[in-house]
Design a protein around this motif. Structure first.
Motif, PDB file in Angstrom:
ATOM      1  N   ASN A 193       5.884   7.935   5.683  1.00 36.15           N
ATOM      2  CA  ASN A 193       5.796   7.961   4.228  1.00 36.15           C
ATOM      3  C   ASN A 193       6.794   7.150   3.493  1.00 36.15           C
ATOM      4  O   ASN A 193       6.381   6.686   2.292  1.00 36.15           O
ATOM      5  CB  ASN A 193       5.677   9.467   3.966  1.00 36.15           C
ATOM      6  N   GLU A 194       7.982   7.274   3.931  1.00 36.51           N
ATOM      7  CA  GLU A 194       9.130   6.755   3.094  1.00 36.51           C
ATOM      8  C   GLU A 194       8.954   5.119   3.191  1.00 36.51           C
ATOM      9  O   GLU A 194       8.885   4.485   1.825  1.00 36.51           O
ATOM     10  CB  GLU A 194      10.536   6.815   3.881  1.00 36.51           C
ATOM     11  N   THR A 195       8.530   4.323   4.325  1.00 34.94           N
ATOM     12  CA  THR A 195       8.262   2.846   3.909  1.00 34.94           C
ATOM     13  C   THR A 195       7.023   2.751   3.357  1.00 34.94           C
ATOM     14  O   THR A 195       6.974   1.495   2.614  1.00 34.94           O
ATOM     15  CB  THR A 195       8.413   2.445   5.430  1.00 34.94           C
TER      16      THR A 195
ATOM     17  N   GLN B 279      -0.874  -7.199  -3.582  1.00 35.58           N
ATOM     18  CA  GLN B 279      -2.199  -7.222  -2.964  1.00 35.58           C
ATOM     19  C   GLN B 279      -2.531  -6.170  -2.112  1.00 35.58           C
ATOM     20  O   GLN B 279      -3.666  -5.796  -2.360  1.00 35.58           O
ATOM     21  CB  GLN B 279      -1.979  -8.501  -2.138  1.00 35.58           C
ATOM     22  N   PHE B 280      -1.530  -5.677  -1.362  1.00 38.47           N
ATOM     23  CA  PHE B 280      -2.068  -4.607  -0.505  1.00 38.47           C
ATOM     24  C   PHE B 280      -2.292  -3.441  -1.198  1.00 38.47           C
ATOM     25  O   PHE B 280      -2.953  -2.509  -0.872  1.00 38.47           O
ATOM     26  CB  PHE B 280      -0.853  -4.658   0.615  1.00 38.47           C
ATOM     27  N   PHE B 281      -1.282  -3.108  -2.224  1.00 40.77           N
ATOM     28  CA  PHE B 281      -1.763  -1.909  -2.944  1.00 40.77           C
ATOM     29  C   PHE B 281      -3.022  -1.894  -3.672  1.00 40.77           C
ATOM     30  O   PHE B 281      -3.914  -0.907  -3.636  1.00 40.77           O
ATOM     31  CB  PHE B 281      -0.603  -1.635  -4.041  1.00 40.77           C
ATOM     32  N   GLU B 282      -3.290  -3.089  -4.124  1.00 42.18           N
ATOM     33  CA  GLU B 282      -4.676  -3.059  -4.787  1.00 42.18           C
ATOM     34  C   GLU B 282      -5.897  -2.943  -3.704  1.00 42.18           C
ATOM     35  O   GLU B 282      -6.611  -2.243  -4.275  1.00 42.18           O
ATOM     36  CB  GLU B 282      -4.637  -4.642  -5.369  1.00 42.18           C
TER      37      GLU B 282
ATOM     38  N   TYR C 103       0.238  -2.016   6.104  1.00 39.94           N
ATOM     39  CA  TYR C 103       0.445  -2.463   7.658  1.00 39.94           C
ATOM     40  C   TYR C 103       1.151  -1.657   8.579  1.00 39.94           C
ATOM     41  O   TYR C 103       0.747  -1.792   9.890  1.00 39.94           O
ATOM     42  CB  TYR C 103       0.883  -4.022   7.565  1.00 39.94           C
ATOM     43  N   ASN C 104       2.120  -1.065   7.970  1.00 36.49           N
ATOM     44  CA  ASN C 104       2.765  -0.292   8.977  1.00 36.49           C
ATOM     45  C   ASN C 104       3.024   1.231   8.920  1.00 36.49           C
ATOM     46  O   ASN C 104       3.914   1.662   9.524  1.00 36.49           O
ATOM     47  CB  ASN C 104       4.371  -0.917   9.079  1.00 36.49           C
TER      48      ASN C 104
ATOM     49  N   TYR D  99      -5.262   0.420   9.542  1.00 38.15           N
ATOM     50  CA  TYR D  99      -4.177  -0.425  10.416  1.00 38.15           C
ATOM     51  C   TYR D  99      -4.755  -1.715  11.189  1.00 38.15           C
ATOM     52  O   TYR D  99      -6.046  -1.575  11.067  1.00 38.15           O
ATOM     53  CB  TYR D  99      -3.372   0.546  11.347  1.00 38.15           C
ATOM     54  N   GLN D 100      -3.826  -2.669  11.322  1.00 35.85           N
ATOM     55  CA  GLN D 100      -4.491  -3.689  11.969  1.00 35.85           C
ATOM     56  C   GLN D 100      -4.767  -3.624  13.387  1.00 35.85           C
ATOM     57  O   GLN D 100      -3.846  -3.185  14.304  1.00 35.85           O
ATOM     58  CB  GLN D 100      -3.401  -4.764  11.797  1.00 35.85           C
TER      59      GLN D 100
END
Length: 659
Positions: free
Chosen positions: A557-559, A569-572, A577-578, A644-645
């Protein structure tokens, strides 16, 4: 001897040196200066003839319980019996020096090459060796033990494990914990050979995180160990690393062993009187002062003194995320919570930092600041301050209190205290109310709220239980429900180093240091997955009846919060990823059971209290418990929270077989 020394600013005063003088031999009464001079004159004894101890016997008679209460020297001249000579093996000399410093517990990981030391341990008969399965864990256990017991942590293990130990060596350095961390190997004759389990300058990787590094040498084993203890205690305190490789540990030696009182091992020095007077003048002139407390308050034994000074003038007290210890009672009306949420007073006109480095939180720009620390190197380094005072924190607090008394009448002190206290108490009552609202708003939610878990733990655990947290962004929600400090619960951590993989072994070390107290390790699921399950082996072997609580949100959760709070971009797209830790969903309770602990799973709010009651019953019966609790996810919500990837080796193999 090959060694490297870090810059030191130790400037012990005469008072500090006198405080470390050993006491008189048993049965010998201290002698007053007047009686000493009278006896000297009457007997025509010159200085340096009979010892002061002998003179005391001639002039004072038998010792009495009240001998030190009036008109006597509190720290008489040493008797010269502060050391003894040791005859035995070189490894035994190291153990003898450790025992002379009160060390009775050592920490070890599997290795060969320590036969003479094991023989010395066996012959001593009063030294406990705690085996740990990983060098990094062993350093964390030793650190937790040192923090809780206020004794020296000592580790011996394989030189091949230097790399394994680095992460928690770094944490111990960040936390300023006195440790001696020693490794086999490091034989100078192996230089340049790239031999088995060997490299040149074995200790170089540890140097950034140590106060000193050294090679133990056969003819200087005890002296190097004594010197290492001095470096470890500072101030500032921290780890010392040493290698055994050059020493002939089984060779017979004759060496001096010095008695060391670890309670006075840290050099104590006073601030200049003019600096204290300046700080006192500003404090009495300020309308809205604030105290910021840091780890050195606990380290210097100043918690009670700080409380008394804060109460004298009703000064609000705050701390930072680097609090490390419970430096001030969190249920006290003067406690404002952490500095990052400080709302009162709105216009601070003086901030005094006691043993706080201001590394993560700085005063508001324009706030006059006094910085007091026993580490001169940190003074004003992160944040420019108006007055920097190098001093033992307890001595500085006491001197500052005395200076305030010299500037104000008792009546004036009372009026200042009373005029502030009503407003401050009203504000802290509002803070308490807001915490209750946050707790009750989602009290019965499943997965559980962090506030609910913290509340129930605080309610059901012993009043003096010890909490060792290693939690991320949601830690404040849980920890705000506990009552820490004073006669309440104690807290060790989260490590200021913030490197994951510290918490469970450190909590085990705390339990070793405080065997009569309930100890609870608070872990996130992600933190536990940083290789901490092996620590359960030592917890089970040594029957440490701890509680390990894993706050399981199947997520880093922290990261994720840090990555997503900035948008992008990834928030949108709602992807991280991790962060996601599901697939597989680890059953941590079964991991605990595999090591012989009791395992508990809590998925709903209604299951929490019965599970905690079972856990406490098991702990009282002497068995540790690992409790896996499903808790809510917090922070920015994502449209694809479980993304996740993907990558599957099994799928690659299946495809290769069909070609």
């Amino acid at each position: 001897m090959s060694s490297s020394r870090k810059p030191s600013s130790d400037t012990p005063s005469a008072d500090a040196e006198r405080s470390a003088v050993p006491s008189q031999p048993a049965g010998v009464a201290p002698v007053s200066r007047r009686d000493f001079l009278a006896a000297t004159a009457a007997t025509s004894v010159a200085f340096g003839a009979p010892s002061v101890a002998a003179l005391a016997q001639q002039t004072a008679g038998p010792a009495s319980p009240a001998a030190g209460t009036q008109g006597v020297v509190s720290n008489p001249l040493p008797s010269g019996e502060a050391f003894e000579m040791y005859d035995g093996t070189a490894a035994g000399a190291v153990l003898a020096q450790l025992r002379a410093a009160g060390v009775r517990m050592l920490f070890h990981t599997n290795t060969s090459g320590f036969g003479p030391l094991w023989e010395a341990v066996d012959a001593a008969g009063d030294v406990q060796v705690i085996n740990v399965t990983h060098e990094g864990h062993a350093v964390a256990v030793a650190a937790g033990y040192a923090m809780a017991s206020r004794k020296l942590g000592f580790f011996f293990g394989s030189g091949a494990g230097v790399g394994n130990s680095i992460s928690n060596l770094y944490c111990a350095w960040k936390d300023r914990v006195p440790l001696l961390v020693t490794y086999s190997h490091g034989d100078l004759s192996a230089q340049g050979k790239d031999g088995f389990e060997s490299w040149d300058d074995t200790l170089r990787p540890t140097e950034p995180f140590t106060m000193w590094t050294a090679n133990l040498l056969t003819e200087e084993m005890a002296e190097i160990t004594r010197r290492a203890i001095r470096f470890a205690y500072g101030p500032p305190s921290g780890p010392v690393t040493m290698v055994w490789g050059t020493a002939e540990a089984g060779e017979r030696v004759r060496q001096r062993i010095d008695k060391i009182d670890l309670a006075s091992a840290r050099h104590r020095f006073r601030a200049p009187a003019d600096a204290i007077q300046q700080a006192a003048r500003w404090l009495v002139e300020a309308k809205n002062p604030v105290f910021v407390v840091g780890p050195e308050v606990f380290e210097d034994g100043a918690t009670a003194d700080l409380l008394a000074l804060a109460e004298k003038l009703s000064v609000p007290v705050t701390d930072t995320e680097d609090d490390l210890y419970a430096n001030f009672p969190t249920d006290h009306p003067l406690y404002m919570g952490q500095m990052r949420t400080l709302r009162y007073p709105r216009q601070t006109d003086l901030m005094i930092g006691f043993g706080e480095g201001f590394k993560r939180r700085e005063p508001q720009p324009g706030t006059p600041t006094v910085h007091i620390s026993h580490d001169p190197v940190i003074l004003g380094r992160v944040y420019p301050v108006e007055l920097a005072i190098a001093s033992d924190v307890r001595l500085a607090i006491r001197d500052l209190s005395d200076a305030v008394d010299s500037l104000l009448t008792r009546d004036r002190i009372t009026r200042i205290r009373q005029s502030r206290l009503a407003q401050i108490t009203a504000h802290t009552a509002e803070l308490k109310k807001s915490r209750e609202i946050a707790r009750t708003a989602f009290f019965n939610r499943s997965p559980l709220s962090w506030e609910r878990v913290g509340f129930e733990l605080d309610r059901l655990l012993d009043k003096n239980a010890v909490i060792v947290p290693e939690l991320g962004t949601q830690a404040y929600k849980m920890l705000n429900q506990f009552t820490f400090g004073g006669e309440n619960k104690s807290k060790y951590g989260r490590t200021i180093g913030s490197a994951l993989g510290w918490g469970v072994p450190a909590a085990f070390g705390v339990q070793l240091g405080l065997p009569d107290r309930q100890v609870v390790a608070l872990q996130g699921d992600g933190g536990f997955l940083f290789g901490q399950s092996e620590a359960l082996w030592s917890i089970a072997r040594y029957e440490a009846p701890m509680l390990i609580v894993i706050m399981n949100n199947h997520l880093y959760n922290e990261t994720r919060a840090r990555n997503m709070n900035g948008g992008g971009q990834f928030f949108e797209e709602g992807r991280d990823y991790n962060g996601y830790l599901g697939d597989p969903n680890v059953d941590f309770a079964k991991i605990g059971e595999a090591y012989g602990l009791r395992g508990e799973r809590v998925k709903t709010a209604g299951e929490l209290v019965p599970a905690l009651q079972r856990a406490l019953h098991s702990m009282r019966d002497g068995k540790a418990v690992l409790m896996d609790i499903d808790v809510e996810v917090d922070g920015p919500s994502l449209s694809q929270p479980t993304w996740y990837q993907r990558h599957s080796i099994a799928e690659i193999q299946r495809k290769s077989r069909t070609v």
